[in-house]
Design a protein around this motif. Structure first.
Motif, mmCIF file in Angstrom:
data_model
loop_
_atom_site.group_PDB
_atom_site.id
_atom_site.type_symbol
_atom_site.label_atom_id
_atom_site.label_comp_id
_atom_site.label_asym_id
_atom_site.label_seq_id
_atom_site.Cartn_x
_atom_site.Cartn_y
_atom_site.Cartn_z
ATOM 1 N N THR A 281 0.822 -1.213 0.000
ATOM 2 C CA THR A 281 0.000 0.000 0.000
ATOM 3 C C THR A 281 0.854 1.262 0.000
ATOM 4 O OG1 THR A 281 -0.132 -0.050 2.435
ATOM 5 C CG2 THR A 281 -1.876 -1.177 1.197
ATOM 6 N N ARG A 282 2.146 1.119 0.289
ATOM 7 C CA ARG A 282 3.070 2.249 0.230
ATOM 8 C C ARG A 282 4.257 1.846 -0.635
ATOM 9 N NH1 ARG A 282 7.931 3.883 1.959
ATOM 10 N NH2 ARG A 282 8.263 6.018 2.720
ATOM 11 N N PRO A 283 4.449 2.500 -1.771
ATOM 12 C CA PRO A 283 5.598 2.144 -2.609
ATOM 13 C C PRO A 283 6.894 2.664 -1.987
ATOM 14 C CG PRO A 283 4.451 4.030 -3.530
ATOM 15 C CD PRO A 283 3.629 3.573 -2.363
ATOM 16 N N VAL A 284 8.000 2.078 -2.438
ATOM 17 C CA VAL A 284 9.305 2.581 -2.023
ATOM 18 C C VAL A 284 9.505 3.962 -2.639
ATOM 19 C CG1 VAL A 284 11.775 2.178 -2.104
ATOM 20 C CG2 VAL A 284 10.231 0.260 -1.837
ATOM 21 N N GLN A 285 9.736 4.950 -1.800
ATOM 22 C CA GLN A 285 9.838 6.342 -2.253
ATOM 23 C C GLN A 285 11.314 6.727 -2.347
ATOM 24 O OE1 GLN A 285 7.422 8.482 0.567
ATOM 25 N NE2 GLN A 285 5.512 7.569 -0.172
ATOM 26 N N ALA A 286 11.933 6.280 -3.427
ATOM 27 C CA ALA A 286 13.356 6.545 -3.619
ATOM 28 C C ALA A 286 13.569 7.988 -4.066
ATOM 29 C CB ALA A 286 13.925 5.570 -4.644
ATOM 30 N N GLN A 287 14.569 8.625 -3.479
ATOM 31 C CA GLN A 287 14.876 10.008 -3.802
ATOM 32 C C GLN A 287 16.306 10.309 -3.360
ATOM 33 O OE1 GLN A 287 12.986 12.806 -0.803
ATOM 34 N NE2 GLN A 287 11.736 10.943 -0.485
ATOM 35 N N ASP A 288 16.839 11.406 -3.845
ATOM 36 C CA ASP A 288 18.134 11.872 -3.370
ATOM 37 C C ASP A 288 17.929 12.615 -2.052
ATOM 38 O OD1 ASP A 288 19.563 10.845 -5.506
ATOM 39 O OD2 ASP A 288 19.259 12.629 -6.733
ATOM 40 N N PHE A 289 18.747 12.315 -1.059
ATOM 41 C CA PHE A 289 18.630 12.999 0.241
ATOM 42 C C PHE A 289 20.009 13.064 0.890
ATOM 43 C CE2 PHE A 289 18.290 8.541 1.164
ATOM 44 C CZ PHE A 289 18.923 8.371 2.386
ATOM 45 N N ARG A 290 20.102 13.918 1.901
ATOM 46 C CA ARG A 290 21.353 14.091 2.632
ATOM 47 C C ARG A 290 21.444 13.027 3.721
ATOM 48 N NH1 ARG A 290 23.637 19.326 2.667
ATOM 49 N NH2 ARG A 290 24.950 18.512 4.366
ATOM 50 N N LEU A 291 22.331 12.049 3.518
ATOM 51 C CA LEU A 291 22.492 10.971 4.495
ATOM 52 C C LEU A 291 23.015 11.499 5.809
ATOM 53 C CD1 LEU A 291 22.371 7.928 5.047
ATOM 54 C CD2 LEU A 291 24.678 7.728 4.110
ATOM 55 N N GLY A 320 17.765 6.803 -2.030
ATOM 56 C CA GLY A 320 17.022 5.724 -1.406
ATOM 57 C C GLY A 320 15.770 6.257 -0.755
ATOM 58 N N ASP A 321 15.156 5.431 0.066
ATOM 59 C CA ASP A 321 13.955 5.823 0.797
ATOM 60 C C ASP A 321 14.375 6.223 2.198
ATOM 61 O OD1 ASP A 321 11.550 5.922 2.249
ATOM 62 O OD2 ASP A 321 10.599 4.472 0.913
ATOM 63 N N PRO A 322 14.375 7.503 2.522
ATOM 64 C CA PRO A 322 14.871 7.937 3.828
ATOM 65 C C PRO A 322 14.059 7.400 4.999
ATOM 66 C CG PRO A 322 13.829 9.760 2.633
ATOM 67 C CD PRO A 322 13.970 8.634 1.678
ATOM 68 N N GLY A 425 14.790 4.486 -9.299
ATOM 69 C CA GLY A 425 13.927 3.398 -9.744
ATOM 70 C C GLY A 425 14.593 2.044 -9.704
ATOM 71 N N ASP A 426 15.771 1.956 -9.038
ATOM 72 C CA ASP A 426 16.506 0.687 -9.023
ATOM 73 C C ASP A 426 16.338 -0.036 -7.702
ATOM 74 O OD1 ASP A 426 18.151 -1.201 -10.190
ATOM 75 O OD2 ASP A 426 19.943 -0.416 -9.220
ATOM 76 N N LEU A 427 15.287 0.293 -6.955
ATOM 77 C CA LEU A 427 15.080 -0.333 -5.644
ATOM 78 C C LEU A 427 14.091 -1.454 -5.753
ATOM 79 C CD1 LEU A 427 14.911 2.720 -3.237
ATOM 80 C CD2 LEU A 427 16.881 1.363 -3.885
ATOM 81 N N HIS A 428 14.279 -2.473 -4.888
ATOM 82 C CA HIS A 428 13.314 -3.557 -4.796
ATOM 83 C C HIS A 428 12.050 -3.024 -4.126
ATOM 84 C CE1 HIS A 428 15.878 -6.682 -6.154
ATOM 85 N NE2 HIS A 428 16.802 -6.410 -5.241
ATOM 86 N N HIS A 429 10.928 -3.635 -4.472
ATOM 87 C CA HIS A 429 9.705 -3.347 -3.734
ATOM 88 C C HIS A 429 9.548 -4.357 -2.618
ATOM 89 C CE1 HIS A 429 8.326 -0.009 -6.113
ATOM 90 N NE2 HIS A 429 8.746 -0.673 -7.199
ATOM 91 N N SER A 430 8.443 -4.259 -1.882
ATOM 92 C CA SER A 430 8.310 -4.925 -0.587
ATOM 93 C C SER A 430 8.818 -6.353 -0.591
ATOM 94 C CB SER A 430 6.852 -4.925 -0.131
ATOM 95 O OG SER A 430 6.055 -5.554 -1.088
ATOM 96 N N GLN A 431 9.818 -6.603 0.240
ATOM 97 C CA GLN A 431 10.396 -7.925 0.457
ATOM 98 C C GLN A 431 10.613 -8.093 1.942
ATOM 99 O OE1 GLN A 431 13.995 -8.582 -1.722
ATOM 100 N NE2 GLN A 431 13.337 -7.382 -3.446
#
Length: 433
Positions: A281-291, A320-322, A425-431
């Motif tokens: 119900t929530r997709p992986v929200q990959a984005q650029d962020f400050r680690l 990634g998904d912060p 867009g290179d992230l796996h979805h729910s696992q």
């Protein structure tokens, strides 16, 4: 939920799924066996009729040839040429003549078949003469073998009633043996194929219920994690709230209550985020962020004092998904705080951020050569801290990353998260593991 109760529920779930699979296989196999058996019966019946039809065709050809050669001359039954007509046929020929009220055998030529006592053929001859039609049946030869029989009545000139009957026989043993072989092959093949279908059905049942098993396992794991993770802060809130009743310790107790509420809030958010990702119900929200900023926020939220932390947080951009990485990093930070202290001394942590990686070191007793270093983080264990290393692994897997955990040469434990994904867009979805 205790570990034993969670294990019991897993066993109950496994038993239910096993029973469901067995039921599916039994029903599938039963229907398959019934269908194959029905087809085998149809095949055997058709083959039986075809073989009898072939035998009767041979018998009719022989009887027709014999009937065409029978005549009466000067009151005597003549069968000139019958012997030549029979020749080397595999059929036996028996001619019965009506003599007054009696029926006598005028000819008995077994041909290449085993002879049949004429007494066993008289009944069929009488019946065919009385009904003026063919009589078909089986008869036993002198050696006990079975033969196919055909009795045909015949009339002569100026006689209104049949004057006799021609009975022809042919060995049916080969046909019977072939039918038995066919029946054995069909029924044996049906059983063997049904066993193969049962094995294939069980494999398909396992594959088809794998998603259900995974969903139930994820649900039970979530419930176990939620129960363990929420129990500790709720207990702390109650304990500190009771302490706040005393005026002398009210200020300190309320601060602990606030800290416990913060931890409870984070736990609920982490559990909900994980549940939504698993459920899709929530997709992986990959984005650029400050680690570095994410790690700084986690350290400020973790209520470090009186624990000490040395942070090396150079500006680092990560993809990634912060929200998911926050769960993993905060889990490791809190575990380092909980296990990095020696005696009553506060924990001393070193946190470093590098390109696509976060390293957390404590100065505690370390893993102590424990065979399963992940036991320290296992949910429900005496050394565990709630959601455990499984959620860290899960979060890192979503990012195609890696988790390294071990003893530091200078003492304490070191945990390093490496984030593998660098492309959008290179992230796996729910696992889950």
């Amino acid at each position: 939920m205790t570990t034993s109760s969670a294990q019991l529920r897993r066993l109950q779930t496994a038993d239910r799924l096993r029973a469901l699979r067995i039921t599916m296989v039994v029903v599938f196999t039963a229907f398959s066996l019934a269908g194959l058996t029905g087809m085998a019966l149809v095949g055997i019946t058709v083959d039986h009729h075809q073989r009898e039809k072939a035998l009767l065709s041979d018998l009719r050809i022989t009887s027709g040839a014999v009937l065409s050669l029978i005549y009466r001359e000067a009151g005597t039954l003549r069968m000139t040429g019958v012997a030549d007509a029979i020749g080397t046929r595999a059929t036996g020929v028996y001619v019965f003549e009506k003599r007054g009220d009696e029926l006598g055998a005028a000819l008995a030529r077994p041909g290449r078949t085993v002879g049949v006592p004429t007494i066993r053929l008289e009944a069929a001859a009488r019946t065919s003469m009385g009904n003026k039609m063919e009589v078909i049946g089986k008869v036993t030869a002198s050696d006990g073998t079975m033969q196919q029989m055909l009795s045909v009545p015949f009339s002569l000139a100026n006689l209104a009633h049949p004057a006799g009957a021609v009975v022809v026989t042919i060995d049916a043993q080969a046909s019977v043996a072939a039918q038995r072989s066919l029946a054995f092959a069909l029924f044996g093949g049906s059983v063997a194929f049904s066993l193969f279908l049962a094995a294939a059905g069980y494999y398909l049942a396992r594959r088809s219920t794998r998603a259900v098993e995974l969903a139930l396992s994820q649900q039970e794991r979530f419930l176990a994690d939620a129960a363990h993770e929420l129990r500790t802060p709720l207990t702390a809130i109650r304990m500190h709230a009771e302490a706040a009743i005393q005026p002398a310790s009210q200020h300190q107790a309320l601060r602990k209550v606030i800290h416990a509420v913060d931890r409870l809030t984070w736990s609920v958010e982490a559990l909900l985020t994980r549940a939504k990702l698993i459920a899709g119900t929530r997709p992986v929200q990959a984005q650029d962020f400050r680690l570095d900023q994410l790690v700084s926020e986690i350290l400020s939220e973790s209520g470090l004092p009186p624990h000490r932390v040395v942070a090396d947080l150079p500006a680092t951009v990560c993809h990634g998904d912060p929200a998911v990485l926050r769960i993993a990093i905060r889990n490791l930070v809190e575990n380092a705080i909980g296990h990095g202290a020696v005696g009553d001394e506060p924990a001393h942590l070193e946190v470093m951020v590098g390109p696509d990686e976060v390293t957390i070191r404590d100065h505690g007793p370390g893993l102590g050569g424990r065979a399963d270093v992940r036991e320290r983080f296992a949910s429900g264990s005496a050394l565990g801290t709630g959601l455990g290393l499984s959620i860290v692994d899960w979060a890192i897997q979503l990012h195609k990353g890696q988790l390294e955990l071990g003893d530091h040469p200078g003492g304490g434990t070191i945990a390093r998260i490496r984030i593998g994904s660098r492309q959008r867009g290179d992230l796996h979805h729910s696992q889950t593991k």
